[in-house]
Enzyme design. Structure first.
Site, PDB file in Angstrom:
ATOM      1  CB  SER A  33      -0.884   0.046   1.254  1.00  0.00           C
ATOM      2  OG  SER A  33      -1.714  -1.060   1.305  1.00  0.00           O
ATOM      3  CG  HIS A  64      -3.133  -2.413  -3.114  1.00  0.00           C
ATOM      4  ND1 HIS A  64      -2.175  -3.379  -2.932  1.00  0.00           N
ATOM      5  CD2 HIS A  64      -3.329  -1.866  -1.913  1.00  0.00           C
ATOM      6  CE1 HIS A  64      -1.823  -3.411  -1.666  1.00  0.00           C
ATOM      7  NE2 HIS A  64      -2.513  -2.500  -1.015  1.00  0.00           N
ATOM      8  CG  HIS A  86      -4.588  -7.244   1.428  1.00  0.00           C
ATOM      9  ND1 HIS A  86      -4.757  -6.386   0.367  1.00  0.00           N
ATOM     10  CD2 HIS A  86      -3.414  -6.910   2.009  1.00  0.00           C
ATOM     11  CE1 HIS A  86      -3.726  -5.554   0.315  1.00  0.00           C
ATOM     12  NE2 HIS A  86      -2.890  -5.849   1.300  1.00  0.00           N
ATOM     13  CE1 TYR A  88      -8.373  -5.388   2.793  1.00  0.00           C
ATOM     14  CE2 TYR A  88      -6.412  -6.053   4.010  1.00  0.00           C
ATOM     15  CZ  TYR A  88      -7.036  -5.232   3.081  1.00  0.00           C
ATOM     16  OH  TYR A  88      -6.309  -4.275   2.439  1.00  0.00           O
ATOM     17  CD  GLU A  89      -8.421  -6.954  -1.520  1.00  0.00           C
ATOM     18  OE1 GLU A  89      -8.929  -6.657  -2.611  1.00  0.00           O
ATOM     19  OE2 GLU A  89      -7.187  -7.045  -1.346  1.00  0.00           O
ATOM     20  CB  ALA A 116       1.838   0.058   4.350  1.00  0.00           C
ATOM     21  CG  MET A 217      -3.943  -6.062   7.729  1.00  0.00           C
ATOM     22  SD  MET A 217      -5.324  -4.987   7.320  1.00  0.00           S
ATOM     23  CE  MET A 217      -5.432  -3.964   8.806  1.00  0.00           C
ATOM     24  CB  SER A 218       0.221  -8.208   3.012  1.00  0.00           C
ATOM     25  OG  SER A 218       1.296  -7.337   3.311  1.00  0.00           O
ATOM     26  CG  ASN A 241      -0.038   3.140  11.221  1.00  0.00           C
ATOM     27  OD1 ASN A 241       0.169   2.543  10.156  1.00  0.00           O
ATOM     28  ND2 ASN A 241      -0.550   2.554  12.265  1.00  0.00           N
ATOM     29  CG  HIS A 253      -6.302   2.875   3.376  1.00  0.00           C
ATOM     30  ND1 HIS A 253      -5.308   1.905   3.418  1.00  0.00           N
ATOM     31  CD2 HIS A 253      -6.586   3.057   2.066  1.00  0.00           C
ATOM     32  CE1 HIS A 253      -5.028   1.521   2.175  1.00  0.00           C
ATOM     33  NE2 HIS A 253      -5.774   2.209   1.338  1.00  0.00           N
TER      34      HIS A 253
HETATM   35  N1  HPA Z   1      -2.130  -2.252  11.549  1.00  0.00           N
HETATM   36  C1  HPA Z   1      -2.318  -3.218  10.621  1.00  0.00           C
HETATM   37  N2  HPA Z   1      -1.974  -3.088   9.351  1.00  0.00           N
HETATM   38  C2  HPA Z   1      -1.414  -1.933   8.978  1.00  0.00           C
HETATM   39  C3  HPA Z   1      -1.194  -0.891   9.880  1.00  0.00           C
HETATM   40  C4  HPA Z   1      -1.574  -1.057  11.245  1.00  0.00           C
HETATM   41  O1  HPA Z   1      -1.409  -0.180  12.097  1.00  0.00           O
HETATM   42  N3  HPA Z   1      -0.605   0.113   9.181  1.00  0.00           N
HETATM   43  C5  HPA Z   1      -0.486  -0.323   7.900  1.00  0.00           C
HETATM   44  N4  HPA Z   1      -0.973  -1.565   7.771  1.00  0.00           N
END
Ligand code: HPA
Length: 281
Positions: A33, A64, A86, A88-89, A116, A217-218, A241, A253
């Protein structure tokens, strides 16, 4: 029994791609991402949108773009995935990792996985880069391992070793190039969660206790399939973050995509240094 991806599906994608490219890729990269800009470094780019490739999973997420970019990256024949899907999709784990199977079938032996991630380690700040030295396969431990189902014996063994998920020579090369260019490069453990909701403060305290430095998440499912294929893997997280351990900040996001802008130049330099070690392979 659930249904799983077949060799026929993998081959239909691999054959479709092979017919359109001029050079077999030596290395494949997956851009996470906000990190898609790295594909701009590819020379004489030949582009194939994901939705043209038979069986290829198509991403639904902003940030993406969903295409493959072929060409020379820092002199080395490369295959760049701009975007990924992902869990989650709604895709099953073998669909999430389908592109890695196609890469394997095309003879790709080296893989760079980027993502990310949120910082759990208090020393990390947004814009930093973390080299993955290991990972926690939390979803896999919960039953969602991408290798679940009949083993594709042509692709790898039933019980693959995972003692070195990330290649030690790649790690050494990344360290060296970061040092040379004065880029702060953390080394740590990445944990993959299913998402799509970000973590609660208690989730994050738990992840810290079990040894995670960054959360996303990947990457982990792709790494497992790549190691099943005996590919060498480099893993890099762009820290987008601070994870919200005490509940005082909100994760969005948008900030994940924004941090990508500072991270891409650093990632590009590090990846360049590592890829250049493959020249002539
Ligand atoms: N948590 C989970 N996935 C993420 C985060 C997060 O803080 N930042 C970017 N992808």
């Amino acid at each position: 029994m659930d249904s799983f991806i077949t060799i026929r599906e993998i081959d239909s994608a691999a054959n479709f791609i092979t017919r359109q490219i001029v050079e077999k890729p030596v290395v494949a990269l997956v851009l996470g991402s906000g990190l898609g800009g790295l594909a701009e470094a590819v020379n004489d780019a030949r582009i194939i949108p994901f939705n043209q490739i038979p069986e290829w999973p198509v991403s639904t997420i902003q940030g993406h773009s969903g295409r493959l970019v072929f060409g020379r990256l820092f002199g080395v024949p490369s295959m760049v995935m701009q975007g990924r899907v992902h869990y989650y999709e709604g895709y099953s784990m073998d669909r999430v990792t389908f592109p890695i199977r196609v890469m394997q079938r095309m003879g790709v032996r080296n893989l760079v996985l980027t993502n990310a991630a949120g910082a759990i380690n208090p020393d990390y700040v947004p814009g930093d880069v973390m080299l993955l030295t290991d990972h926690l396969n939390l979803i896999g431990m919960g039953g969602q391992n991408p290798l679940r189902g009949p083993n594709l014996n042509e692709f790898g063994e039933r019980f693959p070793d995972m003692s070195q998920p990330y290649d030690s020579l790649f790690i050494a090369a990344a360290r060296q190039v970061a040092q040379k260019h004065h880029i702060k490069l953390h080394e740590g453990v990445y944990v993959c969660l299913a998402g799509p909701s970000f973590e609660s403060p208690a989730d994050l305290r738990f992840l810290k206790i079990i040894g995670a430095d960054a959360v996303g998440m990947s990457t982990v499912p792709e790494n497992i399939v790549a190691r099943h294929a005996k590919m060498r893997v480099l893993g890099l997280s762009g820290i987008s973050n601070k994870a919200n351990l005490d509940g005082s900040t909100v994760t969005t996001h948008e900030e994940v995509l924004e941090a990508g802008k500072v991270i891409v130049p650093k990632l590009t330099t590090i990846i360049r240094g590592v890829i250049e070690t493959l020249a002539g392979e």
